[in-house]
Design a protein around this motif. Structure first.
Motif, PDB file in Angstrom:
ATOM      1  N   GLN A 253       0.898  -1.011  -0.009  1.00 31.70           N
ATOM      2  CA  GLN A 253      -0.223  -0.010  -0.085  1.00 31.70           C
ATOM      3  C   GLN A 253       0.843   1.348   0.020  1.00 31.70           C
ATOM      4  OE1 GLN A 253      -2.622   0.235   3.395  1.00 31.70           O
ATOM      5  NE2 GLN A 253      -4.095   1.483   2.049  1.00 31.70           N
TER       6      GLN A 253
ATOM      7  N   ALA B 270      10.184  -1.630  -8.585  1.00 31.23           N
ATOM      8  CA  ALA B 270      11.356  -1.104  -9.278  1.00 31.23           C
ATOM      9  C   ALA B 270      11.387   0.315  -9.341  1.00 31.23           C
ATOM     10  CB  ALA B 270      10.978  -1.716 -10.976  1.00 31.23           C
ATOM     11  N   GLN B 271      10.229   0.950  -9.401  1.00 27.32           N
ATOM     12  CA  GLN B 271      10.426   2.488  -9.086  1.00 27.32           C
ATOM     13  C   GLN B 271       9.451   2.956  -8.092  1.00 27.32           C
ATOM     14  OE1 GLN B 271      11.171   3.150 -13.854  1.00 27.32           O
ATOM     15  NE2 GLN B 271       9.337   3.864 -13.168  1.00 27.32           N
ATOM     16  N   PRO B 272      10.060   2.787  -6.859  1.00 28.48           N
ATOM     17  CA  PRO B 272       9.455   3.288  -5.712  1.00 28.48           C
ATOM     18  C   PRO B 272       8.662   4.697  -5.911  1.00 28.48           C
ATOM     19  CG  PRO B 272      11.700   3.282  -5.368  1.00 28.48           C
ATOM     20  CD  PRO B 272      11.617   2.678  -6.686  1.00 28.48           C
ATOM     21  N   VAL B 273       7.448   4.389  -6.259  1.00 28.03           N
ATOM     22  CA  VAL B 273       6.603   5.733  -6.550  1.00 28.03           C
ATOM     23  C   VAL B 273       6.310   6.271  -5.155  1.00 28.03           C
ATOM     24  CG1 VAL B 273       4.523   6.591  -7.290  1.00 28.03           C
ATOM     25  CG2 VAL B 273       5.539   4.703  -8.374  1.00 28.03           C
ATOM     26  N   ALA B 274       6.790   7.293  -4.769  1.00 26.26           N
ATOM     27  CA  ALA B 274       6.819   7.850  -3.418  1.00 26.26           C
ATOM     28  C   ALA B 274       5.484   8.345  -3.385  1.00 26.26           C
ATOM     29  CB  ALA B 274       7.730   9.143  -3.118  1.00 26.26           C
ATOM     30  N   LYS B 275       4.786   7.992  -2.452  1.00 25.83           N
ATOM     31  CA  LYS B 275       3.431   8.448  -1.987  1.00 25.83           C
ATOM     32  C   LYS B 275       3.436   8.960  -0.937  1.00 25.83           C
ATOM     33  CE  LYS B 275       0.844   4.546  -3.950  1.00 25.83           C
ATOM     34  NZ  LYS B 275      -0.060   3.611  -4.019  1.00 25.83           N
ATOM     35  N   ALA B 276       3.125  10.363  -1.318  1.00 29.90           N
ATOM     36  CA  ALA B 276       2.966  11.574  -0.066  1.00 29.90           C
ATOM     37  C   ALA B 276       1.544  11.689   0.328  1.00 29.90           C
ATOM     38  CB  ALA B 276       3.500  12.629  -0.686  1.00 29.90           C
TER      39      ALA B 276
ATOM     40  N   LEU C 276       7.685  11.673   4.146  1.00 30.32           N
ATOM     41  CA  LEU C 276       7.618  10.403   3.160  1.00 30.32           C
ATOM     42  C   LEU C 276       7.593   9.116   3.969  1.00 30.32           C
ATOM     43  CD1 LEU C 276       9.859  11.042   0.149  1.00 30.32           C
ATOM     44  CD2 LEU C 276       7.709  11.058  -0.003  1.00 30.32           C
TER      45      LEU C 276
ATOM     46  N   LEU D  30      -0.629  11.645  -2.761  1.00 35.02           N
ATOM     47  CA  LEU D  30      -0.038  11.934  -3.982  1.00 35.02           C
ATOM     48  C   LEU D  30       1.055  11.114  -4.544  1.00 35.02           C
ATOM     49  CD1 LEU D  30       0.612  15.557  -3.203  1.00 35.02           C
ATOM     50  CD2 LEU D  30      -1.169  15.094  -4.758  1.00 35.02           C
ATOM     51  N   ASP D  31       0.881  10.776  -5.793  1.00 35.20           N
ATOM     52  CA  ASP D  31       1.810   9.820  -6.313  1.00 35.20           C
ATOM     53  C   ASP D  31       3.070  10.705  -6.867  1.00 35.20           C
ATOM     54  OD1 ASP D  31       0.487   7.981  -5.401  1.00 35.20           O
ATOM     55  OD2 ASP D  31      -0.159   7.047  -7.635  1.00 35.20           O
ATOM     56  N   ILE D  32       4.312  10.739  -6.317  1.00 33.16           N
ATOM     57  CA  ILE D  32       5.214  11.390  -6.693  1.00 33.16           C
ATOM     58  C   ILE D  32       6.095  10.526  -7.624  1.00 33.16           C
ATOM     59  CG2 ILE D  32       7.227  12.904  -5.977  1.00 33.16           C
ATOM     60  CD1 ILE D  32       4.713  13.589  -4.783  1.00 33.16           C
TER      61      ILE D  32
ATOM     62  N   ILE E 105       8.483   9.342 -11.081  1.00 30.55           N
ATOM     63  CA  ILE E 105       9.698   9.725 -11.775  1.00 30.55           C
ATOM     64  C   ILE E 105       9.018  10.831 -12.827  1.00 30.55           C
ATOM     65  CG2 ILE E 105      11.179   8.938 -13.444  1.00 30.55           C
ATOM     66  CD1 ILE E 105      11.696   6.568 -11.590  1.00 30.55           C
TER      67      ILE E 105
ATOM     68  N   TYR F 144      16.551   4.672   0.573  1.00 31.39           N
ATOM     69  CA  TYR F 144      16.501   5.720   1.678  1.00 31.39           C
ATOM     70  C   TYR F 144      15.334   5.221   2.722  1.00 31.39           C
ATOM     71  CZ  TYR F 144      12.272   7.226  -0.923  1.00 31.39           C
ATOM     72  OH  TYR F 144      10.994   7.502  -1.558  1.00 31.39           O
TER      73      TYR F 144
ATOM     74  N   GLY G 192      12.115  10.793   4.339  1.00 32.91           N
ATOM     75  CA  GLY G 192      12.306  12.135   3.930  1.00 32.91           C
ATOM     76  C   GLY G 192      11.249  13.090   4.024  1.00 32.91           C
TER      77      GLY G 192
END
Lengths: 233, 233
Positions: free
Chosen positions: A57, A73-79, A233, B81-83, B85, B174, B177
């Motif tokens: 999630q 693979a591309q850790p979509v940062a979820k804020a 984050l 929000l999906d940050i 790439i 990481y 953040g």
DNA sequence: CATGCTAATATGTATGCACATAACATCATT
DNA sequence: AATGATGTTATGTGCATACATATTAGCATG
């Protein structure tokens, strides 16, 4: 080697996180299945499931039935942003909240707005403009349209002491909505109200909410220069 | 009245949501406890728990042990929000992604930056500036500092074909953040690079990431005018 | 009256089990 | 080789049960 035994889902999550950060499991890697991990960790599969589900999630894992679980693979940062009531935003920082009604009237809106709200073209909306202050300084300008067909009670409310922001959030339910953030150059009028220079860069939030397919309200909030929206984050 | 029987947690969640929206349970109200709801819904307490837990995570319910579960008095809207790439951001909209390296060098940063990153004062950082393009038009300006003490590999990377944004996300782990969003007036140089008018209002994203207490990177991304960050509620 | 112990209670979580479901692999059929 | 039926597999979920834990209420004690 003794099995360290991770008994609760939090510690399982921590261990999985550790392996991801330590790159024992690299982005894109397929990780062992729940049953195997359960054996390794000395706990029930349910517990592993809970830990992995939570990580998925948060966007750190990708899970698919039959295909298994892999490290994103591309850790979509979820804020996650907490869109609080503006009053709380201000008082939480220990500042004094102030409020000022600028205008309130019923109008037939220009096509652009009724278009966005998907209301009937001739549908009258209640339009309210208000100013939020922090320690007596202008903080945010609220520019709101309310669908009177859906929220007729709003017509009886005088928004002279508390903002539509608060009243709606506390009195009108909604099922879904959308938010957009952007930057906008201050017009002369806006600069005037917000006590800043014309052409200042302002942080803008647009919000549209619906209740079961009917549009409830549309709001634009312009924050005074210097405003920051922050999150961990 | 026959018990409708809600057998899975999704339908329990839907029913609870319905009651909240229908104001059968009003903001601030204490709702029945899990055990009672389980009986009413004809399912196991676990299932009710799952549903309520999920709603609590979305900010619609407040739960406390022993005290029970109540409808959030002030539904803090949580927007996730999906940050992504930047490349994906662009290609997902069907536009052509372009990239251009503007500058890359090792410097001892001014105090303001090393202060924010909490690196040693004399610590050299890798500074990279790059431009992201969508359909050949400037889209975002990436201004980045990388802590070479933590990520020495970065010194060997030529960021001439792919951005630090991507490289870091895919290669450097990481643990935590912070992100801040704000609006900024374009300086002359920035306007130049982004092909917009000087003094334009730009949407700005500042991001600071850490790995186990060590700062990894700090980045400022300035989006060309017109950029919107959107999300569903 | 203030303080601290104790019991009651609602949520939080772990477990073993069962079955549902999506997605992939394999093999048979055309 | 393309198509389709079938089986296998990993995750998704539900349930009954048990115990953990936070918090409150009530009672007892000083």
């Amino acid at each position: 080697m003794t099995a360290p035994s991770f008994r609760n889902w939090q510690s399982v999550q921590d261990e999985v996180l550790r392996r991801i950060h330590a790159r024992e499991w690299k982005p894109g890697d397929l990780i062992p299945n729940e049953a195997d991990l359960a054996i390794e960790f000395g706990c029930a599969r349910t517990t592993v499931n809970r830990a992995l589900r939570s990580l998925a999630q948060n966007g750190l894992l990708d899970r698919k039935r039959r295909a298994g679980t892999r490290v994103a693979a591309q850790p979509v940062a979820k804020a996650t942003l907490d869109i609080a009531i503006i009053r709380n935003d201000i008082t939480d920082r220990g500042q004094k909240y102030g409020y000022q009604l600028l205008q309130s009237r019923t109008i037939v809106p220009p096509p652009a707005i009724s278009g966005a709200m998907k209301t009937g073209a001739g549908q009258p909306l209640l339009h309210v403009m208000a100013l939020h202050l922090a320690d007596d300084a202008p903080y945010a300008l609220e520019n709101r349209w309310i669908n009177t067909a859906v929220v007729p009670q709003a017509l009886d409310v005088k928004f002279d002491t508390s903002s539509p922001n608060e009243w709606l959030l506390q009195n009108v339910p909604y099922t879904n909505g959308e938010i957009a953030f952007s930057a906008k150059m201050a017009s002369r009028d806006e600069a005037d109200v917000l006590a800043c220079l014309s052409q200042s860069a302002l942080f803008k939030m647009d919000r549209l909410t619906w209740d079961n397919g009917q549009s409830v309200t549309k709001v634009q909030i312009l924050f005074a220069p210097g405003y920051q929206m922050r999150t961990e984050l």
